[in-house]
Design a protein around this motif. Structure first.
Motif, PDB file in Angstrom:
ATOM      1  N   ILE A 126      33.830 107.058  88.854  1.00 26.93           N
ATOM      2  CA  ILE A 126      34.018 107.903  89.990  1.00 26.93           C
ATOM      3  C   ILE A 126      34.268 109.516  89.541  1.00 26.93           C
ATOM      4  O   ILE A 126      34.830 109.747  88.424  1.00 26.93           O
ATOM      5  CB  ILE A 126      35.374 107.669  90.886  1.00 26.93           C
ATOM      6  N   GLY A 127      33.912 110.473  90.408  1.00 26.11           N
ATOM      7  CA  GLY A 127      33.874 111.997  90.017  1.00 26.11           C
ATOM      8  C   GLY A 127      33.714 112.866  91.094  1.00 26.11           C
ATOM      9  O   GLY A 127      33.289 112.300  92.276  1.00 26.11           O
ATOM     10  N   SER A 128      33.772 114.145  90.966  1.00 28.34           N
ATOM     11  CA  SER A 128      33.466 115.023  91.863  1.00 28.34           C
ATOM     12  C   SER A 128      32.210 115.689  91.242  1.00 28.34           C
ATOM     13  O   SER A 128      31.605 115.458  90.565  1.00 28.34           O
ATOM     14  CB  SER A 128      34.740 115.992  91.875  1.00 28.34           C
ATOM     15  N   TYR A 129      31.914 116.886  92.303  1.00 27.57           N
ATOM     16  CA  TYR A 129      30.741 117.630  91.899  1.00 27.57           C
ATOM     17  C   TYR A 129      30.618 118.169  90.381  1.00 27.57           C
ATOM     18  O   TYR A 129      29.683 118.592  90.124  1.00 27.57           O
ATOM     19  CB  TYR A 129      30.433 118.645  92.961  1.00 27.57           C
ATOM     20  N   ILE A 132      30.091 114.368  88.242  1.00 25.40           N
ATOM     21  CA  ILE A 132      29.324 113.021  88.232  1.00 25.40           C
ATOM     22  C   ILE A 132      28.005 113.182  88.110  1.00 25.40           C
ATOM     23  O   ILE A 132      27.270 112.127  87.628  1.00 25.40           O
ATOM     24  CB  ILE A 132      29.707 112.670  90.083  1.00 25.40           C
ATOM     25  N   PHE A 133      27.370 114.227  88.270  1.00 28.92           N
ATOM     26  CA  PHE A 133      25.892 114.397  88.203  1.00 28.92           C
ATOM     27  C   PHE A 133      25.522 114.286  86.645  1.00 28.92           C
ATOM     28  O   PHE A 133      24.782 113.807  86.051  1.00 28.92           O
ATOM     29  CB  PHE A 133      25.272 115.811  88.530  1.00 28.92           C
ATOM     30  N   ARG A 134      26.534 114.930  85.690  1.00 26.97           N
ATOM     31  CA  ARG A 134      26.279 114.675  84.244  1.00 26.97           C
ATOM     32  C   ARG A 134      26.698 113.283  83.852  1.00 26.97           C
ATOM     33  O   ARG A 134      25.986 112.889  83.094  1.00 26.97           O
ATOM     34  CB  ARG A 134      27.408 115.537  83.607  1.00 26.97           C
ATOM     35  N   ASP A 149      25.157 104.685  94.818  1.00 23.13           N
ATOM     36  CA  ASP A 149      26.247 105.665  94.704  1.00 23.13           C
ATOM     37  C   ASP A 149      26.886 105.553  96.212  1.00 23.13           C
ATOM     38  O   ASP A 149      26.490 105.380  96.908  1.00 23.13           O
ATOM     39  CB  ASP A 149      25.641 107.060  94.551  1.00 23.13           C
ATOM     40  N   VAL A 150      28.228 105.584  95.867  1.00 25.43           N
ATOM     41  CA  VAL A 150      29.117 105.296  97.015  1.00 25.43           C
ATOM     42  C   VAL A 150      29.683 106.845  97.415  1.00 25.43           C
ATOM     43  O   VAL A 150      30.597 107.161  96.226  1.00 25.43           O
ATOM     44  CB  VAL A 150      30.000 104.274  96.764  1.00 25.43           C
ATOM     45  N   GLU A 171      34.485 112.318  97.101  1.00 26.65           N
ATOM     46  CA  GLU A 171      34.027 112.187  95.765  1.00 26.65           C
ATOM     47  C   GLU A 171      32.867 111.212  95.797  1.00 26.65           C
ATOM     48  O   GLU A 171      32.934 110.409  96.753  1.00 26.65           O
ATOM     49  CB  GLU A 171      35.533 111.890  95.030  1.00 26.65           C
ATOM     50  N   THR A 172      32.465 110.971  94.709  1.00 28.47           N
ATOM     51  CA  THR A 172      31.286 110.167  94.398  1.00 28.47           C
ATOM     52  C   THR A 172      31.614 109.069  93.391  1.00 28.47           C
ATOM     53  O   THR A 172      31.980 109.383  92.364  1.00 28.47           O
ATOM     54  CB  THR A 172      29.909 110.903  94.273  1.00 28.47           C
ATOM     55  N   LEU A 173      31.071 107.813  93.889  1.00 27.56           N
ATOM     56  CA  LEU A 173      31.315 106.587  92.662  1.00 27.56           C
ATOM     57  C   LEU A 173      29.781 106.230  92.687  1.00 27.56           C
ATOM     58  O   LEU A 173      28.877 106.355  93.312  1.00 27.56           O
ATOM     59  CB  LEU A 173      32.150 105.561  93.338  1.00 27.56           C
TER      60      LEU A 173
END
Length: 397
Positions: A126-129, A132-134, A149-150, A171-173
């Motif tokens: 899980i991460g934020s902008y 998460i892309f890295r 991606d959730v 947030e993105t998982l």
């Protein structure tokens, strides 16, 4: 959050501590731990995450949930319009000297995690902008295969106090298997669909932030951990992608949400946490959890794993008779049952699926749910007969 990003290459040097792996100076190990997973099962390893991960045997865990540092790059305090200070994540463990340092750390822990995953294990991160892309790019570079991606949509996100950006409300998982060839991973599709009112579970999940009694506090009433995740989020992940008895690894354990949920749902866990205060809070929290009864958490059987029952077996078991007429739910379409397990509709002979599609003028049909038999004055779907045959066979195995 109204934060500002520092320059990638020219960011000023920061002291790196806590969760930042081998990039941090002189890792502090709180205790000596064995290398066998069996002796660390349901335990918290107080250590730098990379040191601990390297001690775990290869192909030993069934599921990984990772909530790594987000590298938020906060610069100074963030204030509300009334000048009160926002309780933001400004701990040293979230600070890195540069994007390159963060990328090196990410590659190191993801590489070790991939090694300790069983061939059919999966990873949730899980991460934020901010990160998460890295993380996603590094996952692909290391050979992971992204399954979904959730989006965790927050029911009660923090407002954007400066009014210079959209409110950061999610947030993105990332859910990934070890490789594109890993086909046997756990996913309880039917259970997720049934729990979602018989609709396919979507990749956007709505949960509130961790608040109220669930939020751990210290003796002064402050948050014990700034990024504690809601138990509902972890519950859905574990129910979707693991089985009772599985071993779940969390390399950034914090105050133990993963361990608490795993214990409640009949899973085992291995947690890695460098900060003694977080680890101790997690131990107390997990010790207070009462596991649910086995029947309440047993994995529902997946249709793909059920014993295959051909239509002929239903006839042989006496649930249907050759010469009996089947119909659709409305009675509009009809077909005759033949002794060899095929259906006859006009001049056409074929399987329950082929004839079901033919009479409707469709390219395909699930004959088990399309065809019905008259029983007691009502039409009964023939799939119930297949279930009876399957249950009888499984009882004899």
């Amino acid at each position: 959050m109204g934060t500002q990003r520092t320059a990638a290459a020219g960011a000023f040097a920061r002291k790196l501590v806590s969760r930042t792996g081998s990039i941090a100076p002189a890792p502090r190990i709180g205790r000596v731990f064995p290398t066998a997973v069996g002796t660390t099962r349901d335990k918290i390893i107080e250590s730098d995450c990379l040191t601990a991960l390297r001690s775990l045997p290869s192909a030993s865990v069934d599921l990984v949930f990772a909530d790594p540092p987000y590298n938020l790059q906060l610069e100074g305090a963030l204030s509300r319009p009334d000048q009160s200070v926002v309780d933001a994540v400004d701990d040293d463990w979230d600070k890195f000297a540069s994007f390159a340092a963060y990328d090196a750390f990410t590659r190191a822990w993801l590489g070790e995690v991939r090694r300790v995953m069983k061939p059919n294990a999966t990873l949730w991160v899980i991460g934020s902008y901010h990160n998460i892309f890295r993380v996603g790019a590094t996952l692909q570079d290391l050979g992971y295969w992204i399954l979904n991606d959730v989006v965790w949509r927050k029911a009660n996100p923090m407002p954007n106090f400066r009014g210079r950006r959209f409110t950061n409300a999610h947030e993105t998982l990332i859910w990934a298997s070890r490789s594109a060839e890993a086909k046997g991973y756990t996913f309880h599709y039917e259970a997720m669909k049934a729990g979602n009112d018989d609709l396919q579970m979507r990749s956007d999940w709505l949960f509130p932030l961790c608040t109220g009694d669930e939020r751990l506090k210290d003796e002064a009433g402050r948050k014990a951990h700034p990024t504690q995740k809601p138990e509902a989020l972890l519950s859905r992940i574990l129910l979707a992608a693991s089985n009772p008895g599985d071993l779940v690894l969390d390399p950034f354990f914090g105050t133990g949400t993963t361990g608490a949920v795993a214990r409640r749902l009949g899973r085992h866990f291995v947690g890695i946490e460098r900060e003694p205060a977080y680890a101790e809070a997690a131990r107390r929290r997990i010790a207070a959890i009462e596991p649910l009864a086995a029947d309440a958490v047993a994995a529902a059987p997946a249709k793909r794993n059920e014993v295959r029952i051909p239509f002929l077996s239903v006839i042989e078991a006496g649930h249907l008779s050759p010469g009996e007429e089947l119909s659709c739910a409305s009675g509009r379409h009809r077909a005759l049952v033949r002794a060899d397990g095929t259906l006859l509709a006009g001049p056409a002979i074929g399987s329950i699926h082929k004839i079901g599609a033919l009479v409707q003028g469709l390219p395909a049909c699930n004959g088990w749910t399309f065809w019905h038999a008259e029983r007691g004055g009502t039409r009964q779907v023939i799939d119930t007969f297949r279930a009876e045959v399957r249950n009888s066979l499984q009882a004899q195995l």
